[in-house]
Design a protein around this motif. Structure first.
Motif, PDB file in Angstrom:
ATOM      1  N   VAL A 168       0.868  -1.176   0.000  1.00 15.85           N
ATOM      2  CA  VAL A 168       0.000   0.000   0.000  1.00 15.85           C
ATOM      3  C   VAL A 168       0.904   1.224   0.000  1.00 15.85           C
ATOM      4  CG1 VAL A 168      -1.887   1.212   1.140  1.00 15.85           C
ATOM      5  CG2 VAL A 168      -1.731  -1.284   1.311  1.00 15.85           C
ATOM      6  N   ILE A 169       0.773   2.078  -1.028  1.00 16.96           N
ATOM      7  CA  ILE A 169       1.660   3.233  -1.140  1.00 16.96           C
ATOM      8  C   ILE A 169       1.259   4.311  -0.127  1.00 16.96           C
ATOM      9  CG2 ILE A 169       2.004   2.683  -3.581  1.00 16.96           C
ATOM     10  CD1 ILE A 169       0.449   5.321  -4.196  1.00 16.96           C
ATOM     11  N   PRO A 170       2.111   5.313   0.085  1.00 16.89           N
ATOM     12  CA  PRO A 170       1.849   6.318   1.117  1.00 16.89           C
ATOM     13  C   PRO A 170       0.523   7.059   0.932  1.00 16.89           C
ATOM     14  CG  PRO A 170       4.123   6.458   0.402  1.00 16.89           C
ATOM     15  CD  PRO A 170       3.443   5.506  -0.523  1.00 16.89           C
ATOM     16  N   LYS A 171      -0.071   7.398   2.062  1.00 13.82           N
ATOM     17  CA  LYS A 171      -1.241   8.279   2.173  1.00 13.82           C
ATOM     18  C   LYS A 171      -2.531   7.676   1.622  1.00 13.82           C
ATOM     19  CE  LYS A 171       1.584  12.473   2.054  1.00 13.82           C
ATOM     20  NZ  LYS A 171       1.782  13.801   1.411  1.00 13.82           N
ATOM     21  N   VAL A 172      -2.548   6.370   1.378  1.00 17.87           N
ATOM     22  CA  VAL A 172      -3.749   5.712   0.884  1.00 17.87           C
ATOM     23  C   VAL A 172      -4.640   5.321   2.059  1.00 17.87           C
ATOM     24  CG1 VAL A 172      -4.603   3.568  -0.163  1.00 17.87           C
ATOM     25  CG2 VAL A 172      -2.835   4.914  -1.302  1.00 17.87           C
ATOM     26  N   LYS A 173      -5.958   5.458   1.859  1.00 14.94           N
ATOM     27  CA  LYS A 173      -6.936   5.059   2.871  1.00 14.94           C
ATOM     28  C   LYS A 173      -7.746   3.883   2.344  1.00 14.94           C
ATOM     29  CE  LYS A 173     -10.721   6.768   5.759  1.00 14.94           C
ATOM     30  NZ  LYS A 173     -11.528   7.982   6.151  1.00 14.94           N
ATOM     31  N   ILE A 174      -7.720   2.789   3.088  1.00 10.49           N
ATOM     32  CA  ILE A 174      -8.518   1.601   2.766  1.00 10.49           C
ATOM     33  C   ILE A 174      -9.694   1.561   3.733  1.00 10.49           C
ATOM     34  CG2 ILE A 174      -8.529  -0.931   2.735  1.00 10.49           C
ATOM     35  CD1 ILE A 174      -5.587  -0.782   1.867  1.00 10.49           C
ATOM     36  N   GLY A 175     -10.902   1.398   3.207  1.00 13.85           N
ATOM     37  CA  GLY A 175     -12.104   1.442   4.026  1.00 13.85           C
ATOM     38  C   GLY A 175     -12.256   0.239   4.943  1.00 13.85           C
ATOM     39  N   LYS A 176     -13.396   0.153   5.604  1.00 16.15           N
ATOM     40  CA  LYS A 176     -13.649  -0.923   6.562  1.00 16.15           C
ATOM     41  C   LYS A 176     -14.175  -2.178   5.865  1.00 16.15           C
ATOM     42  CE  LYS A 176     -18.227   0.881   7.850  1.00 16.15           C
ATOM     43  NZ  LYS A 176     -19.050   1.384   8.991  1.00 16.15           N
ATOM     44  N   TRP A 177     -13.823  -3.323   6.440  1.00 13.43           N
ATOM     45  CA  TRP A 177     -14.245  -4.642   5.986  1.00 13.43           C
ATOM     46  C   TRP A 177     -13.948  -4.870   4.503  1.00 13.43           C
ATOM     47  CZ3 TRP A 177     -14.829  -7.988   9.745  1.00 13.43           C
ATOM     48  CH2 TRP A 177     -15.142  -7.493  11.019  1.00 13.43           C
ATOM     49  N   ALA A 184      -1.432  -7.730  -4.066  1.00 13.27           N
ATOM     50  CA  ALA A 184      -2.019  -6.535  -4.675  1.00 13.27           C
ATOM     51  C   ALA A 184      -1.160  -5.305  -4.375  1.00 13.27           C
ATOM     52  CB  ALA A 184      -3.436  -6.327  -4.163  1.00 13.27           C
ATOM     53  N   VAL A 185      -1.196  -4.345  -5.268  1.00 13.25           N
ATOM     54  CA  VAL A 185      -0.513  -3.067  -5.070  1.00 13.25           C
ATOM     55  C   VAL A 185      -1.574  -1.975  -5.082  1.00 13.25           C
ATOM     56  CG1 VAL A 185       1.198  -1.444  -5.950  1.00 13.25           C
ATOM     57  CG2 VAL A 185       1.604  -3.915  -6.144  1.00 13.25           C
ATOM     58  N   ILE A 186      -1.738  -1.322  -3.944  1.00 11.34           N
ATOM     59  CA  ILE A 186      -2.820  -0.358  -3.767  1.00 11.34           C
ATOM     60  C   ILE A 186      -2.257   1.044  -3.915  1.00 11.34           C
ATOM     61  CG2 ILE A 186      -4.700   0.388  -2.268  1.00 11.34           C
ATOM     62  CD1 ILE A 186      -4.827  -2.552  -3.263  1.00 11.34           C
ATOM     63  N   ILE A 187      -2.714   1.748  -4.954  1.00 13.84           N
ATOM     64  CA  ILE A 187      -2.162   3.072  -5.262  1.00 13.84           C
ATOM     65  C   ILE A 187      -3.195   4.182  -5.111  1.00 13.84           C
ATOM     66  CG2 ILE A 187      -0.421   2.071  -6.787  1.00 13.84           C
ATOM     67  CD1 ILE A 187      -2.134   2.998  -9.162  1.00 13.84           C
ATOM     68  N   LYS A 188      -4.430   3.835  -4.729  1.00 11.41           N
ATOM     69  CA  LYS A 188      -5.448   4.859  -4.506  1.00 11.41           C
ATOM     70  C   LYS A 188      -6.413   4.388  -3.424  1.00 11.41           C
ATOM     71  CE  LYS A 188      -8.413   3.186  -8.274  1.00 11.41           C
ATOM     72  NZ  LYS A 188      -9.093   3.568  -9.551  1.00 11.41           N
ATOM     73  N   ASP A 189      -7.200   5.316  -2.892  1.00 12.79           N
ATOM     74  CA  ASP A 189      -8.127   4.997  -1.813  1.00 12.79           C
ATOM     75  C   ASP A 189      -9.117   3.912  -2.237  1.00 12.79           C
ATOM     76  OD1 ASP A 189      -6.835   6.982  -0.430  1.00 12.79           O
ATOM     77  OD2 ASP A 189      -8.532   8.371  -0.383  1.00 12.79           O
ATOM     78  N   ILE A 190      -9.504   3.085  -1.252  1.00 13.03           N
ATOM     79  CA  ILE A 190     -10.423   1.970  -1.486  1.00 13.03           C
ATOM     80  C   ILE A 190     -11.658   2.169  -0.616  1.00 13.03           C
ATOM     81  CG2 ILE A 190     -10.714  -0.532  -1.371  1.00 13.03           C
ATOM     82  CD1 ILE A 190      -8.658   0.365  -3.460  1.00 13.03           C
ATOM     83  N   PRO A 191     -12.874   2.091  -1.186  1.00 11.33           N
ATOM     84  CA  PRO A 191     -14.088   2.304  -0.387  1.00 11.33           C
ATOM     85  C   PRO A 191     -14.389   1.119   0.523  1.00 11.33           C
ATOM     86  CG  PRO A 191     -14.676   1.667  -2.614  1.00 11.33           C
ATOM     87  CD  PRO A 191     -13.186   1.845  -2.609  1.00 11.33           C
ATOM     88  N   ASN A 192     -15.271   1.344   1.491  1.00 12.49           N
ATOM     89  CA  ASN A 192     -15.708   0.289   2.400  1.00 12.49           C
ATOM     90  C   ASN A 192     -16.206  -0.931   1.626  1.00 12.49           C
ATOM     91  OD1 ASN A 192     -15.259   2.135   4.458  1.00 12.49           O
ATOM     92  ND2 ASN A 192     -17.409   2.674   4.674  1.00 12.49           N
TER      93      ASN A 192
END
Length: 214
Positions: A168-177, A184-192
């Motif tokens: 997960v790259i810096p400053k990314v927000k991953i939602g709940k559940w 996986a490589v997470i480069i942007k915010d992910i919703p709940n």
């Protein structure tokens, strides 16, 4: 780790086995192990005590518990029912900066690194060799799997599972559940409630856990 000489475990599977060894390495005795399905317990465990649903007078009071269950929803349901206190545990080879906070019921496995100013909530698993960089927020009931890399200023919502080797790259927000697939490589915010796989990570479906939405 909490200053206690004895801890009770709830769950008798593979995760609980690791936690038991971790506790014993820290000089903590595990004298009771509970499970809802004792017949399916890990072969290393003996004398498993039936869990809450089988126990007419469950011993809620006593030594603090750690819920040694890897599945986040299962761990959530058990922890919400138990009324005792909860312990926390850190493997002797893990590195946790003194400025970081580790909530009750949480466990840090072998070789994990938690950098400064990170908040880790209750009943969180930081698994083997996970790297959690500075100023992260990891909320309750999250599972950070082996070899995960969380860069700085990442936030993980309640109950999310970050699969083995994910980045997960810096400053990314991953939602709940959420469920983040292995590698996986997470480069942007992910919703709940999103299920994400691939590089870069893509949402493949939404998974709404009704039991936590009420």
């Amino acid at each position: 780790m909490n200053k206690t000489d004895t801890v009770r475990l709830y769950g008798a599977g593979g995760h609980s086995q690791i936690i038991k060894l971790l506790l014993e390495q820290n000089g903590v005795s595990v004298n009771e192990i509970f499970d809802d399905n004792p017949s399916k317990s890990h072969p290393k465990f003996k004398n498993i005590i039936p869990g809450i649903k089988h126990h007419s007078s469950f011993p809620y009071e006593g030594a603090p518990f750690i819920v040694g269950i890897g599945d986040n929803m299962h761990r959530y349901k058990i922890a919400k029912v138990l009324t005792s206190g909860f312990a926390k545990a850190i493997h002797t080879t893990a590195v946790v900066d003194p400025s970081s906070i580790l909530g009750d019921g949480s466990v840090v496995y072998a070789g994990a690194v938690i950098q400064p100013n990170t908040y880790i909530g209750k009943h969180v698993i930081i698994n083997t060799l996970a790297s959690v960089d500075h100023d992260n927020i990891i909320n309750d009931f999250v599972h950070i799997s082996p070899n995960v890399t969380l860069c700085g200023l990442v936030e993980i919502g309640e109950g999310s599972h970050i699969g083995a080797g994910a980045v997960v790259i810096p400053k990314v927000k991953i939602g709940k559940w959420c469920t983040i697939g292995a590698g996986a490589v997470i480069i942007k915010d992910i919703p709940n409630y999103a299920v994400v796989v691939g590089n870069p990570g893509k949402i493949i479906k939404m998974n709404y856990p009704e039991s936590v939405l009420v």
